[in-house]
Design an enzyme around this catalytic site. Structure first.
Site, PDB file in Angstrom:
ATOM      1  N   ASP A 132       0.854  -1.183   0.000  1.00 10.70           N
ATOM      2  CA  ASP A 132       0.000   0.000   0.000  1.00 10.70           C
ATOM      3  C   ASP A 132       0.892   1.236   0.000  1.00 10.70           C
ATOM      4  O   ASP A 132       2.044   1.186   0.438  1.00 10.70           O
ATOM      5  CB  ASP A 132      -0.902  -0.036   1.236  1.00 10.70           C
ATOM      6  CG  ASP A 132      -1.818   1.168   1.321  1.00 10.70           C
ATOM      7  OD1 ASP A 132      -2.403   1.548   0.290  1.00 10.70           O
ATOM      8  OD2 ASP A 132      -1.940   1.747   2.416  1.00 10.70           O
ATOM      9  N   ASP A 187      -0.076   5.165   0.851  1.00  8.22           N
ATOM     10  CA  ASP A 187      -0.227   6.121   1.953  1.00  8.22           C
ATOM     11  C   ASP A 187      -0.249   5.403   3.296  1.00  8.22           C
ATOM     12  O   ASP A 187      -1.022   4.470   3.514  1.00  8.22           O
ATOM     13  CB  ASP A 187      -1.513   6.925   1.780  1.00  8.22           C
ATOM     14  CG  ASP A 187      -1.523   7.720   0.480  1.00  8.22           C
ATOM     15  OD1 ASP A 187      -0.464   8.254   0.110  1.00  8.22           O
ATOM     16  OD2 ASP A 187      -2.580   7.778  -0.177  1.00  8.22           O
TER      17      ASP A 187
END
Length: 248
Positions: free
Chosen positions: A42, A44
């Site tokens: 992922d 952020d």
């Protein structure tokens, strides 16, 4: 490797050897007996500082988290592919253009990783731009498994057990679980900070594995049964270091 599509950007890289092995369980922590072939990561809250909703829409706000670049470099040196898998609904909300996210923000991500990680690079970026409210329902946006399945196809990986998804949210863990049993690695950065704080207060050392809802500290995350087991690490660097150093 298949050709890149609109929301999949794969970057050339020299061929490397891939470790193979079986998966085992030791004590309270899940163990993959060999280095996986692919990390889905992922963005952020895992690679860069999470600035909150709607995410980074100005490249000046893109700041790498400590040790993230070195984690990616470690994967590069180990010959393990790494692909960023990220929801970017700021595009669907018309807060940023797709080209700005793809070329400017992700361009800065690649440049920052190379600067801080001694040439570190991700092998691809897969992103979803549709919002929850847009019809028809998106099968790519996490927690749906679409992007994770695309990553497996893009990097010619047929065994989900050899893939790790590193994320900071429940939706990351759900997407991994729904993609045929991809290993779930939750980090205590970004939205995962609350998990790290609660585990430390409970005197639980990391890494650890949450095997059922009873293992999840109260007031942290509502993790559904489909996600277990979930391995928990301090940050991306800790996850990569631990997983690559697991032994049969």
């Amino acid at each position: 490797m298949r050709a890149a599509t609109r929301a999949i950007h794969v970057y050339p890289r020299r061929g490397t050897m891939r470790a193979r092995g079986r998966r085992a369980r030791v004590g309270t922590r899940a163990v993959a007996a060999a280095a996986p072939t692919l990390f889905c990561i992922d963005r952020d809250g895992v690679i860069n500082v999470d600035v909150g909703a709607p995410g980074v829409i100005d490249v000046r706000d893109f700041v790498l988290l400590p040790r993230a670049a070195m984690a990616v470099k470690m994967l590069n040196d180990a010959g393990v592919r790494c692909c960023v898998v990220t929801n970017q609904t700021c595009v669907g909300k018309a807060l940023a253009t797709e080209s700005y996210v793809r070329d400017v923000i992700h361009g800065e991500m690649r440049d920052a990783l190379a600067r801080e990680g001694r040439g570190a690079k991700v092998d691809g970026v897969i992103y979803a731009i549709r919002t929850r409210e847009q019809a028809p329902a998106c099968t790519r946006r996490k927690p749906a498994p679409g992007m994770v399945l695309e990553a497996l196809e893009t990097f010619d990986e047929t065994d989900a057990a050899r893939v790790v998804f590193v994320g900071d949210t429940v939706t990351d863990m759900q997407a991994a679980a729904r993609a045929g049993g991809v290993r779930r690695a939750l980090v205590c950065t970004g939205y995962g900070e609350v998990m790290g704080e609660a585990l430390r207060k409970a005197n639980v050392s990391l890494p650890t594995t949450l095997t059922c809802a009873a293992d999840v500290p109260l007031g942290t995350m509502m993790i559904p049964d489909e996600c277990f087991p979930v391995d928990v690490f301090e940050d991306l660097f800790h996850a990569v270091t631990c997983i690559l150093n697991e032994t049969p």
